[in-house]
Design an enzyme around this catalytic site. Structure first.
Site, mmCIF file in Angstrom:
data_model
loop_
_atom_site.group_PDB
_atom_site.id
_atom_site.type_symbol
_atom_site.label_atom_id
_atom_site.label_comp_id
_atom_site.label_asym_id
_atom_site.label_seq_id
_atom_site.Cartn_x
_atom_site.Cartn_y
_atom_site.Cartn_z
ATOM 1 N N ASP A 128 40.176 37.580 44.791
ATOM 2 C CA ASP A 128 40.074 37.100 43.419
ATOM 3 C C ASP A 128 38.579 37.040 43.138
ATOM 4 O O ASP A 128 37.909 36.086 43.532
ATOM 5 C CB ASP A 128 40.725 35.731 43.273
ATOM 6 C CG ASP A 128 40.642 35.203 41.844
ATOM 7 O OD1 ASP A 128 40.520 36.004 40.902
ATOM 8 O OD2 ASP A 128 40.685 33.964 41.679
ATOM 9 N N ASP B 265 41.076 29.779 43.527
ATOM 10 C CA ASP B 265 40.599 31.142 43.775
ATOM 11 C C ASP B 265 41.136 31.691 45.093
ATOM 12 O O ASP B 265 41.529 32.858 45.177
ATOM 13 C CB ASP B 265 39.067 31.190 43.751
ATOM 14 C CG ASP B 265 38.528 30.711 42.410
ATOM 15 O OD1 ASP B 265 38.602 31.482 41.443
ATOM 16 O OD2 ASP B 265 38.072 29.555 42.340
ATOM 17 N N GLU C 134 41.944 41.653 42.242
ATOM 18 C CA GLU C 134 42.424 41.376 40.882
ATOM 19 C C GLU C 134 41.456 42.012 39.895
ATOM 20 O O GLU C 134 40.243 41.825 39.986
ATOM 21 C CB GLU C 134 42.534 39.871 40.637
ATOM 22 C CG GLU C 134 43.199 39.551 39.315
ATOM 23 C CD GLU C 134 43.528 38.090 39.181
ATOM 24 O OE1 GLU C 134 44.708 37.744 39.312
ATOM 25 O OE2 GLU C 134 42.592 37.299 38.957
#
Length: 170
Positions: A10, A143, A70
């Site tokens: 992330d 996260d 992501e």
């Protein structure tokens, strides 16, 4: 051959989630998860180096077979998205240096794969990782938990992406 171990990311410059999810037989488990934090008062190039070094260390220690990131959401704050894109670039470079393939997933793809709803919130994603997918020790830090979800998404989606790519090549 499908990936059996994935480094999920992330990306972010202030906080970057990293997680290794591994599949053995039919069981999927969380091997490692952390959030790399960098101070805002440090030059961005040094912050990116810290993120790259952490990703490199995770790859060296856990030997994933792929990296899943992501994708940046450009529709939001574009200045923030630019910083996230730079962190993504650092991760992609580290993956390339290690000879690992990289897949990117939009935030709604990750939410859909993990919860069944593309508009799920972060709490729903964390709960789904535990309740639906049976992960123990899902990090409370958002996260790192998102990185777990990204890695799991790749483990779930990679077989279908491979079939679609083969079908499209015919």
């Amino acid at each position: 051959m499908f990936e059996t171990s994935v480094l999920g990311v992330d990306p972010g410059v202030a906080r970057c989630g990293l997680a290794i999810v591994r599949r053995r037989d039919r069981a999927t488990g969380l091997i490692f998860a952390t959030t790399v934090m960098t101070a805002a008062d440090v030059d961005e190039s040094l912050r990116l180096r810290v993120i790259a070094e952490a990703a490199r260390a995770a790859i060296d220690q856990h030997r994933p077979t792929a990296v899943a990131v992501e994708r940046v959401a450009w529709s939001r704050n574009q200045v923030s998205a630019l910083h996230v894109a730079r962190a993504t670039g650092a991760i992609i470079l580290v993956a390339a240096e290690a000879g690992l393939p990289v897949a990117e997933y939009a935030p709604n793809e990750v939410k859909q794969a993990v919860t069944g709803a593309g508009n799920a919130d972060k709490g729903q994603v964390q709960r789904a990782l535990t309740r639906i997918h049976g992960f123990r020790d899902v990090p409370a830090q958002a996260d790192a938990a998102d990185a777990v979800a990204v890695a799991l998404t790749h483990l779930l989606a990679a077989p279908m992406r491979a079939v679609a790519a083969r079908a499209g090549a015919r």
